[in-house]
Design a protein around this motif. Structure first.
Motif, PDB file in Angstrom:
ATOM      1  N   GLN A  32       0.836  -1.208   0.000  1.00  0.00           N
ATOM      2  CA  GLN A  32       0.000   0.000   0.000  1.00  0.00           C
ATOM      3  C   GLN A  32       0.867   1.254   0.000  1.00  0.00           C
ATOM      4  OE1 GLN A  32      -2.500  -0.549   3.431  1.00  0.00           O
ATOM      5  NE2 GLN A  32      -3.914  -1.928   2.354  1.00  0.00           N
ATOM      6  N   VAL A  33       1.945   1.235   0.762  1.00  0.00           N
ATOM      7  CA  VAL A  33       2.877   2.380   0.771  1.00  0.00           C
ATOM      8  C   VAL A  33       3.490   2.545  -0.614  1.00  0.00           C
ATOM      9  CG1 VAL A  33       5.037   3.288   1.720  1.00  0.00           C
ATOM     10  CG2 VAL A  33       3.336   2.249   3.243  1.00  0.00           C
ATOM     11  N   GLY A  78       1.137   4.115  -2.949  1.00  0.00           N
ATOM     12  CA  GLY A  78       0.742   5.481  -2.608  1.00  0.00           C
ATOM     13  C   GLY A  78      -0.598   5.589  -1.914  1.00  0.00           C
ATOM     14  N   THR A  79      -1.169   4.472  -1.465  1.00  0.00           N
ATOM     15  CA  THR A  79      -2.461   4.516  -0.783  1.00  0.00           C
ATOM     16  C   THR A  79      -2.319   4.550   0.741  1.00  0.00           C
ATOM     17  OG1 THR A  79      -2.663   2.102  -0.837  1.00  0.00           O
ATOM     18  CG2 THR A  79      -3.639   3.327  -2.670  1.00  0.00           C
ATOM     19  N   ARG A  80      -1.087   4.474   1.207  1.00  0.00           N
ATOM     20  CA  ARG A  80      -0.784   4.576   2.642  1.00  0.00           C
ATOM     21  C   ARG A  80       0.499   5.376   2.749  1.00  0.00           C
ATOM     22  NH1 ARG A  80      -1.459   1.034   7.595  1.00  0.00           N
ATOM     23  NH2 ARG A  80      -3.071  -0.040   6.434  1.00  0.00           N
ATOM     24  N   GLU A  81       0.608   6.176   3.794  1.00  0.00           N
ATOM     25  CA  GLU A  81       1.748   7.079   3.908  1.00  0.00           C
ATOM     26  C   GLU A  81       3.047   6.403   4.347  1.00  0.00           C
ATOM     27  OE1 GLU A  81       2.897  11.186   6.269  1.00  0.00           O
ATOM     28  OE2 GLU A  81       0.798  10.581   6.131  1.00  0.00           O
ATOM     29  N   PHE A  82       2.991   5.466   5.294  1.00  0.00           N
ATOM     30  CA  PHE A  82       4.209   4.874   5.825  1.00  0.00           C
ATOM     31  C   PHE A  82       3.927   3.490   6.409  1.00  0.00           C
ATOM     32  CE2 PHE A  82       2.205   7.392   9.095  1.00  0.00           C
ATOM     33  CZ  PHE A  82       2.200   6.546  10.193  1.00  0.00           C
ATOM     34  N   GLU A 130       4.640   1.265   9.713  1.00  0.00           N
ATOM     35  CA  GLU A 130       5.056   1.363  11.109  1.00  0.00           C
ATOM     36  C   GLU A 130       5.797   0.090  11.497  1.00  0.00           C
ATOM     37  OE1 GLU A 130       2.700   3.051  14.831  1.00  0.00           O
ATOM     38  OE2 GLU A 130       1.453   2.899  13.034  1.00  0.00           O
TER      39      GLU A 130
END
Length: 110
Positions: free
Chosen positions: A43-44, A47-51, A53
């Motif tokens: 997803q990162v 580009g659908t999630r920022e980072f 963890e």
């Protein structure tokens, strides 16, 4: 298992692997609230999630994060088929190689 082979002639293949991950073009999963590292990483990348963890920073690895070994589900399915064929060849064990992910971008190994 080897003793059982010698005692009773039962042929076998021994596969050892951890953390199957992935999907095929036709089959996969969709989680509204994803918690698994592979889909989150994808997803990162999409580009659908920022980072991503990552928890834990005190492991004896270059970046301090845990090392996670994965094998793709398609490779795993193929390995099982090859293992069944190997039984006919008298093989007792086969190793399975996957890929390793470390928690920090730029430190991944494939």
């Amino acid at each position: 298992m080897r003793w059982y082979l010698e005692a009773h002639g039962l042929r076998f293949a021994s596969l050892r692997y951890f953390n199957a991950a992935g999907a095929s073009e036709n089959c996969g999963e969709h989680h509204a609230h994803e918690t698994h590292i592979i889909p989150i990483t994808l997803q990162v990348a999409a580009g659908t999630r920022e980072f991503v963890e990552v928890y834990g920073a005190d492991y004896l690895t270059p970046d301090g994060t845990c090392v996670r070994d994965y094998i793709h589900v398609i490779d795993l399915a193929r390995a099982h088929i090859l293992a069944l064929k190997a039984i006919d060849d008298g093989a007792l064990a086969r190793g399975l190689a996957g890929f390793t992910i470390s928690g920090v971008a730029g430190t991944d190994t494939v």
